[in-house]
Scaffold this motif. Structure first.
Motif, PDB file in Angstrom:
ATOM      1  N   ARG A  33      -1.428 -50.411  25.529  1.00 43.71           N
ATOM      2  CA  ARG A  33      -0.588 -50.258  26.710  1.00 43.71           C
ATOM      3  C   ARG A  33      -0.189 -51.594  27.309  1.00 43.71           C
ATOM      4  N   GLU A  34      -0.901 -52.625  26.956  1.00 45.68           N
ATOM      5  CA  GLU A  34      -0.537 -53.942  27.488  1.00 45.68           C
ATOM      6  C   GLU A  34       0.789 -54.409  26.907  1.00 45.68           C
ATOM      7  N   ASP A  35       1.128 -53.845  25.790  1.00 42.85           N
ATOM      8  CA  ASP A  35       2.366 -54.246  25.137  1.00 42.85           C
ATOM      9  C   ASP A  35       3.502 -53.351  25.616  1.00 42.85           C
ATOM     10  N   ALA A  36       4.527 -53.979  26.187  1.00 45.25           N
ATOM     11  CA  ALA A  36       5.644 -53.211  26.736  1.00 45.25           C
ATOM     12  C   ALA A  36       6.260 -52.296  25.699  1.00 45.25           C
ATOM     13  N   ALA A  37       6.295 -52.758  24.499  1.00 46.74           N
ATOM     14  CA  ALA A  37       6.947 -51.963  23.465  1.00 46.74           C
ATOM     15  C   ALA A  37       6.278 -50.615  23.267  1.00 46.74           C
ATOM     16  N   TYR A  38       5.004 -50.539  23.598  1.00 43.81           N
ATOM     17  CA  TYR A  38       4.291 -49.295  23.343  1.00 43.81           C
ATOM     18  C   TYR A  38       3.929 -48.540  24.608  1.00 43.81           C
ATOM     19  N   ARG A  39       4.535 -48.931  25.692  1.00 48.09           N
ATOM     20  CA  ARG A  39       4.168 -48.236  26.915  1.00 48.09           C
ATOM     21  C   ARG A  39       4.673 -46.811  26.935  1.00 48.09           C
ATOM     22  N   ALA A  40       5.699 -46.548  26.184  1.00 49.47           N
ATOM     23  CA  ALA A  40       6.220 -45.168  26.170  1.00 49.47           C
ATOM     24  C   ALA A  40       5.739 -44.385  24.969  1.00 49.47           C
ATOM     25  N   THR A  41       4.885 -44.979  24.199  1.00 50.82           N
ATOM     26  CA  THR A  41       4.414 -44.279  23.010  1.00 50.82           C
ATOM     27  C   THR A  41       3.298 -43.314  23.381  1.00 50.82           C
ATOM     28  N   PRO A  42       3.458 -42.052  23.005  1.00 47.66           N
ATOM     29  CA  PRO A  42       2.393 -41.089  23.323  1.00 47.66           C
ATOM     30  C   PRO A  42       1.115 -41.443  22.570  1.00 47.66           C
ATOM     31  N   ILE A  43       0.019 -41.464  23.307  1.00 45.63           N
ATOM     32  CA  ILE A  43      -1.282 -41.716  22.684  1.00 45.63           C
ATOM     33  C   ILE A  43      -2.192 -40.540  22.992  1.00 45.63           C
ATOM     34  N   LEU A  44      -2.738 -39.961  21.925  1.00 49.82           N
ATOM     35  CA  LEU A  44      -3.663 -38.849  22.090  1.00 49.82           C
ATOM     36  C   LEU A  44      -5.061 -39.292  21.686  1.00 49.82           C
ATOM     37  N   VAL A  45      -6.043 -38.847  22.455  1.00 54.32           N
ATOM     38  CA  VAL A  45      -7.410 -39.151  22.041  1.00 54.32           C
ATOM     39  C   VAL A  45      -8.070 -37.907  21.472  1.00 54.32           C
ATOM     40  N   LEU A  46      -8.975 -38.152  20.535  1.00 51.93           N
ATOM     41  CA  LEU A  46      -9.757 -37.065  19.969  1.00 51.93           C
ATOM     42  C   LEU A  46     -11.062 -36.988  20.733  1.00 51.93           C
ATOM     43  N   THR A  47     -11.343 -35.842  21.328  1.00 56.14           N
ATOM     44  CA  THR A  47     -12.624 -35.729  21.999  1.00 56.14           C
ATOM     45  C   THR A  47     -13.359 -34.512  21.487  1.00 56.14           C
ATOM     46  N   THR A  48     -14.659 -34.552  21.563  1.00 54.99           N
ATOM     47  CA  THR A  48     -15.432 -33.361  21.202  1.00 54.99           C
ATOM     48  C   THR A  48     -15.671 -32.568  22.461  1.00 54.99           C
ATOM     49  N   GLU A  49     -15.761 -31.293  22.317  1.00 55.38           N
ATOM     50  CA  GLU A  49     -15.920 -30.375  23.451  1.00 55.38           C
ATOM     51  C   GLU A  49     -14.838 -30.665  24.475  1.00 55.38           C
ATOM     52  N   SER A  50     -15.126 -30.435  25.713  1.00 54.38           N
ATOM     53  CA  SER A  50     -14.112 -30.741  26.724  1.00 54.38           C
ATOM     54  C   SER A  50     -14.773 -31.619  27.757  1.00 54.38           C
ATOM     55  N   ASP A  51     -15.135 -32.785  27.333  1.00 56.34           N
ATOM     56  CA  ASP A  51     -15.880 -33.689  28.187  1.00 56.34           C
ATOM     57  C   ASP A  51     -14.953 -34.275  29.242  1.00 56.34           C
ATOM     58  N   PRO A  52     -15.029 -33.831  30.468  1.00 54.54           N
ATOM     59  CA  PRO A  52     -14.057 -34.277  31.473  1.00 54.54           C
ATOM     60  C   PRO A  52     -14.173 -35.766  31.776  1.00 54.54           C
ATOM     61  N   ALA A  53     -15.394 -36.281  31.761  1.00 53.75           N
ATOM     62  CA  ALA A  53     -15.540 -37.706  32.072  1.00 53.75           C
ATOM     63  C   ALA A  53     -14.784 -38.549  31.068  1.00 53.75           C
ATOM     64  N   LYS A  54     -14.896 -38.168  29.784  1.00 54.08           N
ATOM     65  CA  LYS A  54     -14.214 -38.921  28.753  1.00 54.08           C
ATOM     66  C   LYS A  54     -12.713 -38.809  28.932  1.00 54.08           C
ATOM     67  N   LYS A  55     -12.265 -37.613  29.299  1.00 48.37           N
ATOM     68  CA  LYS A  55     -10.829 -37.416  29.440  1.00 48.37           C
ATOM     69  C   LYS A  55     -10.290 -38.284  30.557  1.00 48.37           C
ATOM     70  N   VAL A  56     -11.030 -38.319  31.650  1.00 41.97           N
ATOM     71  CA  VAL A  56     -10.575 -39.118  32.779  1.00 41.97           C
ATOM     72  C   VAL A  56     -10.507 -40.578  32.364  1.00 41.97           C
ATOM     73  N   ARG A  57     -11.548 -41.014  31.752  1.00 42.13           N
ATOM     74  CA  ARG A  57     -11.601 -42.405  31.317  1.00 42.13           C
ATOM     75  C   ARG A  57     -10.470 -42.710  30.350  1.00 42.13           C
ATOM     76  N   ALA A  58     -10.209 -41.762  29.462  1.00 44.36           N
ATOM     77  CA  ALA A  58      -9.133 -41.974  28.489  1.00 44.36           C
ATOM     78  C   ALA A  58      -7.806 -42.102  29.199  1.00 44.36           C
ATOM     79  N   ARG A  59      -7.617 -41.245  30.187  1.00 43.88           N
ATOM     80  CA  ARG A  59      -6.346 -41.294  30.905  1.00 43.88           C
ATOM     81  C   ARG A  59      -6.226 -42.595  31.671  1.00 43.88           C
ATOM     82  N   GLU A  60      -7.343 -43.016  32.245  1.00 42.81           N
ATOM     83  CA  GLU A  60      -7.290 -44.279  32.972  1.00 42.81           C
ATOM     84  C   GLU A  60      -6.926 -45.409  32.030  1.00 42.81           C
TER      85      GLU A  60
END
Lengths: 120, 155, 734
Positions: A68-95
């Motif tokens: 995300r530090e690179d302007a060229a990729y700021r609009a690129t969708p990034i998906l993370v793979l998580t196990t279960e539905s760990d909300p803490a990880k999701k929040v951190r990932a979004r941050e």
């Protein structure tokens, strides 16, 4: 063709992703950890990025932040793979800058669904 | 050539027949891998009389057994016209030294009789049965019984 | 093969690697390495196994891995401190995990009883450690932070089973700035809503400032969407799951289905977007262009909704900052995966090439070309080239013994557990390389040697303390190259061989005479005699007790040797020596009684043509050769093998001085020497069986089979009295 970069230290998971993505007509490039992911991105570019969190050298969060530090990729969708539905990880990932997430184990259909949700 | 042993109701089998020691024998065609001419064998030390040695079969080492001698008949004197029948037993290949190959027989179970006892142990041990074709008597060899007991022979 | 099946195979291969990493990581921690990355790596290994297992629905494996992973997560997060007893538990847990993987590979599940027991122990630690701790939690998993109990997910999505009923919803959402920073896009959200039913979209641009104040990186728009659909509310909410917190959303169910303006068959997103864009354009009036960073604008989803293009942008990006500037080569991607069958085929072909080249050389020589002629030299070069190719190809297949050594720590733990001994395994030389053909065959002998060392060699902890030794015994497993062979040593610091007892057992079993004179070393090696051991220690590998005589036989079948040396009170060492490859051999080609034989070069010390004076008779049948200061027993190859009944006069023939591990020095007598050559080893056992005195066979340049001598066996045969008289029929008819 849309190019998807998959970053995961597990060969099995990379293969599963490749199999699922091929079904959706995407081109797939792979990397084995965050550091490698940055190299590959540098060389080939990508339209969508799917990354695991737990990886050696540079983990998913660090990787996303760097991307995300690179302007060229700021609009690129990034998906993370998580196990279960760990909300803490999701929040951190979004941050860190993740666009969305995929819960593993994933159904190939669901994966394509999620990608479609975040990619034009 | 590779007809399954049991086809439908008739249960025909095919066998390769050959001559050695002036008698006619045959083996199940399923076990025959190839038939080739005689070439001099490298003798193996301290092995039974009937083992003539080994030859080179396209890069593999093939043991050669004098079938006549194995059956307690006089040893074969190999010549240019001798034949080696390469048979497969389990994972192994063995070459049987015989005088000449004659025919391919196609028989039904009713054509085989059990081997009568003529007081010769070896014959009964290795022969599965006698086949009658016209006025010929062909003895079927059970190849799996030919190979020496592997544990027993190691010195 | 089904692609998924292929990936499953990959998964199990990867599991093996992960389990290996897991074990070696834990062993390092056990040995005192406190590097924090180690714990991370250990965690990741279990995490990855669980991830893949979940994908294939291997539930029992997933369940166990999850508990294991949870504890490891606690440790790496600092919640649980590492202690030696905890580390030992983790090692045992790793073993259980490996069992689960192994069972899953066969389509089954790991043993429930041992799993439950292990899970209980793990959970004790998860909930705060052993001793004063709350009662053990049930084998069911702990709920995670959400209060949700993890359930292995099957591959089908749960169906919403509400009866479909069409309703109308009003959805308003206003993205906040952060939404765009994650590359989410309003347009995409609208598109997702559209998939749920019929929609009608309204752009709310009240908040739009004049262009002067327009900041491309902030959000100014909101949307109101009317949706007619029969899906439940959750599904609508799902559309916004990724943007929760970055978007204020309201979803309201209409009381009665209003009349939806259905302009055409389906709303045209492009038109809506265009309308939105047009709306934006109207806000233009008198504007002064902002100094906007073009690149930034292009790569942002612009506030004015351009057709959703940015995602497809594959700009040549400025180089991303990465921890190290990317080198030309990727250092860790230097290997390629090759199908082993292809290598085997290549080695076979190269072997044929060697034979062919030898045949060619022979024929050319037969036609009278001198070695110094250009044909002769060309052939020499060809031979050198062929050799080089063969060496290179063999090197591809050479592997470090590490893969075999890696299994041993676990084995040692198990045997130690079974026998009540405390054992520490030290390994050395695991990078020593050996051909694949040998690698596969050394695992079993090593296993038996280890078992023997721990079971019989090492004392019980009490005995050791009484002897002034540490309670933990040490077993050392080492591999090294020596004399053109690979040597594997298994040593222990136990009590050594009880020589009087061994001697007595041998006498009792009739293996040696009661008054036989034996050196200490010979007594030690009595354990290899057939019939020596009747110990019925059940080996879980073969399921039956295995004596060292069986081990020796199988080692000899590989062209190897095994022996033992011992110091009472201090310990014993097994030494196993094997050829580097079971595929190729450097040999000396000799003539014996009309037969061509090959003698492995590594066994030959020197070759001589003795003078008559140096040949001495000894006793009725024996003879010795005077070599410098010593007398060396003569072994007539032709007679010992039974090729002939008479002996060659050494002075007329040629003598090969050999060093055999069992019989010391010997002088082998042959008729003549043909030369040295590298030969391709062909097995006798594959089609026939082991032949006494013969190690294997090869195919010579003329296409004929030549036997390769087993020097040690030959010398041993000579020593055995009485000699077996050869059978006349061995003279094969030509």
């Amino acid at each position: 063709m849309i190019k998807v970069l998959t970053v995961d230290d597990s060969r099995t998971m990379r293969d599963m992703l490749r199999l699922a993505l091929a079904g959706g007509g995407f081109t797939v490039i792979q990397a084995v950890d965050g550091e490698h992911g940055l190299e590959v991105l540098n060389e080939s570019g990508a339209d969508v990025i799917i990354t695991d969190i737990n990886m050696p050298k540079l983990d998913g969060f660090g990787f996303i932040e760097r991307v995300r530090e690179d302007a060229a990729y700021r609009a690129t969708p990034i998906l993370v793979l998580t196990t279960e539905s760990d909300p803490a990880k999701k929040v951190r990932a979004r941050e860190a800058g993740a666009t969305g997430w995929i819960v593993k184990p994933f159904h190939p259909e669901k994966l394509l669904d999620v990608i479609r949700k975040v990619a034009a | 050539m590779n007809q399954p042993a049991n086809i439908g109701a008739s249960e025909r089998r095919e066998l390769t027949s050959f001559w050695t020691g002036e008698q006619e024998y045959c083996v199940d065609i399923m076990s025959v891998r190839e038939i080739r001419g005689w070439s001099a064998a490298t003798p193996l030390p301290q092995s039974p009389n009937y083992m003539r040695g080994v030859i080179n079969l396209r890069g593999a080492v093939l043991p050669i057994m004098d079938l006549a001698e194995r059956l307690d008949l006089p040893p074969t004197q190999p010549s240019e016209r001798s034949v080696i029948i390469v048979v497969q037993v389990g994972e192994r290949l063995v070459g049987l030294l015989v005088d000449a190959v004659s025919d391919i027989l196609s028989i039904t179970p009713d054509q085989i009789q059990p081997t009568p006892d003529v007081g010769c142990d070896q014959s009964k041990a290795f022969i599965r049965g006698l086949i009658t074709i016209d006025d010929r008597m062909v003895s079927e060899i059970a190849v799996e019984r030919l190979l020496p007991d592997l544990e027993g022979l190691a010195a | 093969m089904d692609e998924l099946e292929e990936i499953k195979i990959t998964f199990f291969q990867e599991c093996d690697e992960l389990l290996g990493d897991l074990e070696s990581g834990l062993l390092s921690i056990d040995a005192g390495d406190t590097e924090p990355e180690l714990v991370n790596a250990v965690f990741r290994a279990v995490h990855s196994v669980k991830g893949g297992a979940g994908a294939f629905g291997l539930e029992a494996l997933v369940r166990f891995a999850h508990v294991f992973e949870t504890l490891l997560d606690n440790i790496r997060g600092g919640k649980t401190a590492l202690r030696p007893d905890l580390v030992k538990l983790l090692l045992r847990a790793a073993d259980v995990l490996a069992d689960h993987v192994a069972a899953a590979k066969l389509g089954g599940e790991g043993d429930a009883a041992s799993t439950t027991a292990m899970v209980e122990e793990l959970e004790t630690w998860i909930s705060g450690g052993p001793a004063p701790s709350p009662p053990a939690l049930p084998a069911d998993l702990q709920p995670n932070e959400d209060g949700i109990v993890f359930k292995p997910v099957t591959l089908t999505l749960p169906e919403v089973d509400e009866g479909p009923r069409e309703e109308v919803w009003t959805i308003t959402f206003q993205p906040m700035d952060e939404l765009y920073a994650k590359a989410n896009e309003a347009g995409l959200l609208i598109r997702e809503i559209e998939r749920l039913g019929k929609i009608d979209v309204e752009l709310l641009d009240d908040a739009l400032p004049i262009f002067d104040n327009l900041d491309p990186e902030t959000a100014h728009f909101a949307w109101k969407v009317r949706l007619r659909t029969d899906v439940p509310e959750e599904k609508i909410r799902e559309v916004f799951e990724f943007v929760e917190g970055h978007c204020s959303t309201t979803i309201v169910r209409e009381a009665s289905p209003p009349v939806l303006v259905e302009a055409d068959a389906g709303p045209d997103i492009a038109a809506i977007i265009a309308a939105a864009q047009a709306a934006n354009m109207e806000a233009e009036p008198a504007f002064t262009p902002l100094k906007v960073d073009v690149a930034a604008v292009e790569s942002q989803p612009p506030v004015a909704l351009a057709p959703a293009a940015p995602v497809a942008q594959v700009a040549q990006p400025a180089s991303l900052r990465s921890p190290q500037p990317p080198q030309g080569e990727k250092v860790n991607q230097a290997t390629i995966r090759v199908d082993p069958e292809r290598i085997d085929k290549l080695i076979d072909l190269v072997g044929e090439l060697v034979i062919n080249q030898a045949m060619l050389a022979q024929r050319v020589a037969g036609h009278g070309f001198a070695a110094s002629s250009d044909v002769g030299r060309g052939l020499d070069e060809l031979e050198q080239l062929t050799r080089d190719i063969q060496d290179s190809v063999m090197a591809i297949r050479a592997q470090p013994v590490k893969s075999v050594f890696q299994r041993m720590p676990r084995l040692v733990r198990e045997i130690a557990g079974q026998t009540g001994k405390q054992v520490r395994l030290v390994t050395d030389g695991e990078n020593t390389e050996v051909d694949k053909t040998v690698i596969e065959r050394i695992s079993e002998p090593i296993t038996h040697m280890l078992r023997n060392a721990i079971d019989h060699g090492l004392e019980t902890p009490e005995e050791r303390v009484a002897a002034g030794k540490p309670t933990e015994g040490t077993v050392r497993l080492a591999a090294l190259h020596r004399g053109g062979r690979i040597v594997i040593e298994v040593g222990d610091d136990g009590k050594g061989i009880n020589r009087p007892r061994v001697r007595q057992i041998a006498i009792d079993r009739g293996l040696i005479a009661a008054d036989a004179q034996l050196t200490d070393e010979e007594v030690d090696n009595l354990i290899f005699l057939p019939g020596f051991s009747t110990a019925s220690t059940v080996s879980d590998i073969s399921g039956r007790g295995v004596g060292m005589d069986v081990v020796r036989k199988s080692v000899q079948g590989l062209g190897g040797r095994i022996s033992i040396s011992s110091r009472p009170g201090f310990g014993s060492t097994f030494t196993l020596s094997l050829p580097l490859t079971l595929a190729v051999l450097d040999g000396m080609v000799i003539d014996v009684a009309g037969q061509t034989l090959v003698v492995p070069l590594t066994a030959i010390v020197e070759s001589l043509r003795p003078a008559a004076a140096e040949v001495k008779k000894l006793g009725a049948q024996g003879g010795v050769l005077a070599v410098r200061d010593a007398y060396v027993p003569l072994v007539d190859i032709g007679r010992v093998l039974g090729f002939q009944t008479t002996e060659i006069d050494p002075a007329e023939g040629v003598v090969l001085l050999v060093d055999s591990e069992v019989g010391g020095r010997a002088a082998l007598v042959a008729d003549s020497i043909h030369g040295q050559r590298q030969v391709v080893i062909k097995s006798l056992e594959s089609n026939y069986q082991q032949v006494p005195g013969i190690a294997a066979a090869t195919i010579l340049g003329d296409g004929r089979v030549a036997l390769i001598l087993d020097v040690d066996a030959l010398v041993a045969m000579r020593k055995r009295e009485p000699l077996r008289m050869p059978e006349p029929s061995i003279q094969a008819a030509e």
